[in-house]
Design an enzyme around this catalytic site. Structure first.
Site, PDB file in Angstrom:
ATOM      1  N   ASP A 103      33.566 -11.024   2.158  1.00 62.75           N
ATOM      2  CA  ASP A 103      32.449 -11.961   2.049  1.00 62.75           C
ATOM      3  C   ASP A 103      32.405 -12.561   0.648  1.00 62.75           C
ATOM      4  OD1 ASP A 103      31.781 -11.202   4.598  1.00 62.75           O
ATOM      5  OD2 ASP A 103      30.249  -9.761   3.952  1.00 62.75           O
TER       6      ASP A 103
HETATM    7  N1  URA Z   1      32.144  -5.527   5.317  1.00 59.49           N
HETATM    8  C1  URA Z   1      31.227  -6.451   4.928  1.00 59.49           C
HETATM    9  O1  URA Z   1      30.073  -6.398   5.323  1.00 59.49           O
HETATM   10  N2  URA Z   1      31.649  -7.407   4.081  1.00 59.49           N
HETATM   11  C2  URA Z   1      32.886  -7.488   3.576  1.00 59.49           C
HETATM   12  O2  URA Z   1      33.192  -8.379   2.787  1.00 59.49           O
HETATM   13  C3  URA Z   1      33.823  -6.521   3.999  1.00 59.49           C
HETATM   14  C4  URA Z   1      33.426  -5.545   4.872  1.00 59.49           C
END
Ligand code: URA
Length: 246
Positions: A103
């Site tokens: 993310d």
């Molecule tokens: N899980 C999440 O919530 N975000 C990420 O970036 C990776 C795994």
């Protein structure tokens, strides 16, 4: 391989630009100017220089990036800064793409490669490659959260997650080990247990740890041993506490 193709693949420069450059005398092979774009060169044997810079021997490239907050994982131009812009020009290559995604607000280990086969092997849902994340939480999770993770959390949309490991590392600090990579997975699993992730950092993929000497935004090539470790699918052998082992 033809020199125009070799330079294009090794530098990420469009083939047409390379062709023009070679015709204009901007390429050297073993110190000798070459103006024929069809000239054959051998990767790892011939020393090729284009526009004054050595072209690395061509092969698949695998990079480690310490993803900082605020960058999105995409190969496409977007308004937000994307991780591809962090790759220095000498490590850029055509077909370079992130292996999986983090993310925008997640930090840590992101791999990039030109090798579609490796990308597939590390991201395919059936391969179950383990990833380890460290999360800071708004508040500690309920006492039975480990059990929910171990059994397999069911997300609000009905998706059943594979069994995972939740390890408490300190107040409001946890390590989570997953064998899959669903959208926002860690945040959604924690939310099912009544928690809220404030920061999320990926520290490991399979047996490969984020290099502690790589600063946020830093990129480096993997060593041959590291690539072999990834390909072997071996689990990590250091850095986590015994308590984390199932
Ligand atoms: N899980 C999440 O919530 N975000 C990420 O970036 C990776 C795994």
């Amino acid at each position: 391989m033809r020199i125009d193709r070799y330079i294009s693949q090794g530098t990420g420069t469009p083939r047409s630009h390379v062709w023009t450059g070679v015709r204009a005398g901007q390429a050297l092979v073993n110190g000798v100017e070459v103006r024929d774009p069809a000239k054959q060169v051998t990767s790892g044997v011939d020393e090729v220089v284009f526009r004054g810079k050595p072209v690395r021997p061509f092969g698949h490239r695998v990079l480690m990036l310490h993803k900082p907050v605020g960058h999105v994982c995409t190969t496409e131009e977007m308004a937000a800064p994307n991780v591809m812009s962090l790759v220095p020009p000498d490590l850029q290559a055509r077909d370079l793409a992130p292996i999986g995604r983090l993310d925008k607000d997640t930090t840590g280990l992101l791999l990039l490669t030109t090798d579609g086969g490796l990308n597939h092997a590390l991201t395919h849902p059936r391969r179950h490659v383990e990833k380890a994340y460290v999360a800071t939480l708004q508040a500690d999770l309920p006492a039975d959260a480990e059990d929910h993770f171990a059994v397999g959390i069911v997300l609000p949309d009905g998706t059943r997650c594979l069994p995972a490991v939740l390890e408490r590392m300190g107040p409001k600090l946890v390590r989570i080990r997953l064998h899959e990579g669903k959208f926002h997975q860690v945040k959604r699993m924690v939310a099912v247990c009544g928690g809220l992730v404030l920061t999320l950092h990926r520290e490991r993929i399979g047996g490969l740890w984020l290099d502690p000497n790589l600063p946020p935004g830093g990129v480096r090539e993997l060593t041959a041993d590291e690539v072999a470790l990834l390909r072997s699918g071996e689990p990590a052998d250091q850095g986590e506490t015994d308590a984390a082992e199932p």
